[in-house]
Design a protein around this motif. Structure first.
Motif, PDB file in Angstrom:
ATOM      1  N   UNK A  32       1.200  -1.712   0.051  1.00 45.10           N
ATOM      2  CA  UNK A  32      -0.047   0.576  -0.282  1.00 45.10           C
ATOM      3  C   UNK A  32       0.535   1.157   0.062  1.00 45.10           C
ATOM      4  N   UNK A  33       1.879   1.377   0.635  1.00 40.30           N
ATOM      5  CA  UNK A  33       2.763   2.706   0.826  1.00 40.30           C
ATOM      6  C   UNK A  33       3.735   2.549  -0.689  1.00 40.30           C
ATOM      7  N   UNK A  34       3.740   1.437  -1.310  1.00 33.72           N
ATOM      8  CA  UNK A  34       4.964   1.867  -2.660  1.00 33.72           C
ATOM      9  C   UNK A  34       3.889   3.167  -3.212  1.00 33.72           C
ATOM     10  N   UNK A  35       5.263   3.268  -3.779  1.00 34.89           N
ATOM     11  CA  UNK A  35       5.089   4.203  -5.395  1.00 34.89           C
ATOM     12  C   UNK A  35       5.457   3.709  -6.426  1.00 34.89           C
ATOM     13  N   UNK A  44      15.263  -2.706  -9.288  1.00 33.32           N
ATOM     14  CA  UNK A  44      16.757  -2.012 -10.121  1.00 33.32           C
ATOM     15  C   UNK A  44      16.302  -2.125 -11.728  1.00 33.32           C
ATOM     16  N   UNK A  45      15.517  -1.464 -11.943  1.00 36.51           N
ATOM     17  CA  UNK A  45      14.729  -0.287 -13.115  1.00 36.51           C
ATOM     18  C   UNK A  45      15.063   1.784 -13.143  1.00 36.51           C
ATOM     19  N   UNK A  46      14.876   1.932 -13.864  1.00 38.04           N
ATOM     20  CA  UNK A  46      14.781   3.814 -14.004  1.00 38.04           C
ATOM     21  C   UNK A  46      12.936   3.178 -13.900  1.00 38.04           C
ATOM     22  N   UNK A  47      12.768   4.551 -13.780  1.00 36.23           N
ATOM     23  CA  UNK A  47      11.205   5.063 -13.946  1.00 36.23           C
ATOM     24  C   UNK A  47      10.526   4.416 -14.734  1.00 36.23           C
ATOM     25  N   UNK A  48      11.289   5.191 -16.022  1.00 38.42           N
ATOM     26  CA  UNK A  48      11.368   4.881 -16.784  1.00 38.42           C
ATOM     27  C   UNK A  48      10.924   3.708 -18.306  1.00 38.42           C
ATOM     28  N   UNK A  49      12.413   2.726 -18.009  1.00 41.93           N
ATOM     29  CA  UNK A  49      12.055   1.221 -17.499  1.00 41.93           C
ATOM     30  C   UNK A  49      11.026   0.485 -17.096  1.00 41.93           C
ATOM     31  N   UNK A  51       7.666   1.822 -16.170  1.00 40.51           N
ATOM     32  CA  UNK A  51       6.635   2.152 -17.450  1.00 40.51           C
ATOM     33  C   UNK A  51       6.363   1.438 -18.888  1.00 40.51           C
ATOM     34  N   UNK A  52       7.205   1.691 -19.012  1.00 38.23           N
ATOM     35  CA  UNK A  52       7.810   0.375 -20.133  1.00 38.23           C
ATOM     36  C   UNK A  52       6.491  -0.727 -20.290  1.00 38.23           C
ATOM     37  N   UNK A  53       7.048  -1.608 -18.669  1.00 36.95           N
ATOM     38  CA  UNK A  53       6.401  -2.632 -18.295  1.00 36.95           C
ATOM     39  C   UNK A  53       4.784  -2.917 -17.988  1.00 36.95           C
ATOM     40  N   UNK A  54       4.804  -1.539 -16.999  1.00 39.19           N
ATOM     41  CA  UNK A  54       4.026  -1.391 -16.260  1.00 39.19           C
ATOM     42  C   UNK A  54       3.380  -0.352 -15.812  1.00 39.19           C
ATOM     43  N   UNK A  55       1.860   0.115 -15.996  1.00 38.89           N
ATOM     44  CA  UNK A  55       1.395   1.141 -16.678  1.00 38.89           C
ATOM     45  C   UNK A  55       0.809   1.107 -15.316  1.00 38.89           C
ATOM     46  N   UNK A  56       0.955   1.116 -14.168  1.00 41.08           N
ATOM     47  CA  UNK A  56       0.224   1.714 -12.755  1.00 41.08           C
ATOM     48  C   UNK A  56       0.907   0.786 -11.748  1.00 41.08           C
ATOM     49  N   UNK A  57       0.647   0.545 -10.540  1.00 44.34           N
ATOM     50  CA  UNK A  57       0.888  -0.204  -9.472  1.00 44.34           C
ATOM     51  C   UNK A  57       0.008  -1.134  -9.394  1.00 44.34           C
ATOM     52  N   UNK A  58      -1.061  -1.092  -9.451  1.00 47.79           N
ATOM     53  CA  UNK A  58      -2.416  -1.632  -9.836  1.00 47.79           C
ATOM     54  C   UNK A  58      -2.319  -3.042 -10.675  1.00 47.79           C
ATOM     55  N   UNK A  59      -1.679  -2.915 -12.055  1.00 50.19           N
ATOM     56  CA  UNK A  59      -0.988  -3.584 -13.191  1.00 50.19           C
ATOM     57  C   UNK A  59      -0.081  -4.919 -12.106  1.00 50.19           C
TER      58      UNK A  59
END
Length: 223
Positions: A32-35, A44-49, A51-59
């Motif tokens: 729950x507290x994770x962003x 161990x990946x960049x934020x851009x990477x 989002x390349x594989x997941x659009x949101x935490x729920x996914x």
């Protein structure tokens, strides 16, 4: 079409690898507290990477739940072709029970219930289906004269105590190792379930490498 399938397979493989990296943290600490920034660091990946594989935490949480459901369903519907196959399936179900006890933690279930009810329902339905398959397996073994006539519900209830048995505090207080607990519990389950004259259908040598694997997984989650 073939190239497209290869791309999708590679995409799914990478997604799974990233989810597996996140799993130990989520099962121990919740999500729950994770962003997304936190998740990227753990993976161990960049934020851009990310989002390349997941659009949101729920996914990501959905992918984690789906992984559990797939694993639970792997042993559903196995055909019993011989007496020896009962021994093999018993061992596979034992291993699965241990891994589910380690991985499906109370913390994870509570946060699913609170924040991802659809995922919780998916997981609950899979677990209920597994329980019915276990009861059918036990009943069939009794009918074939391979298993002792004991309550399948009680055997399942025993597995629910696995989390307590592999708790760090319990192990330390009782001067037990994870390997000893698993080995003794395996023998207990085997002797309870199989009739004395049918114990030979269980090849214990097959479990030796599986115990090593389970001990490694459990120790990693405990310490």
């Amino acid at each position: 079409m073939h190239d497209e399938n290869k791309v999708n397979d590679k995409l799914n493989e990478t997604r799974l690898r990233l989810i597996v990296k996140l799993m130990p943290y989520v099962l121990k600490n919740g999500f729950q507290a994770l962003r997304m920034d936190d998740i990227a660091k753990i993976m161990d990946v960049s934020r851009a990477t990310l989002y390349k594989y997941f659009s949101a935490k729920e996914e990501i949480i959905g992918g984690l739940v789906e992984g559990f459901v797939t694993y639970i369903n792997e042993l559903v519907g196995d055909e019993m072709e011989s007496e020896r196959s009962y021994g093999i399936r018993f061992q596979r179900l034992f291993e699965q029970s241990v891994l589910l006890a380690v991985n499906i933690t109370d913390v994870f279930l509570k946060e699913l219930t609170d924040s991802y009810p659809n995922g919780y329902d998916r997981l609950k339905n899979a677990m209920q289906k597994r329980e019915q398959q276990l009861l059918d397996f036990y009943a069939e073994g009794v009918q074939k004269g391979i298993f002792n006539k004991i309550s399948g519900k009680l055997l399942i209830l025993q597995d629910e105590l696995l989390q307590s048995m592999i708790d760090v505090k319990y192990l330390v207080e009782n001067q037990l190792s994870v390997h000893q607990v698993l080995s003794d519990y395996y023998i207990l389950k085997k002797l309870q379930l199989f009739k004395p004259e049918k114990l030979e259908v269980v090849d214990d040598e097959l479990m030796s490498p599986r115990f090593d694997y389970l001990v490694q997984k459990i120790n990693k989650s405990l310490y």
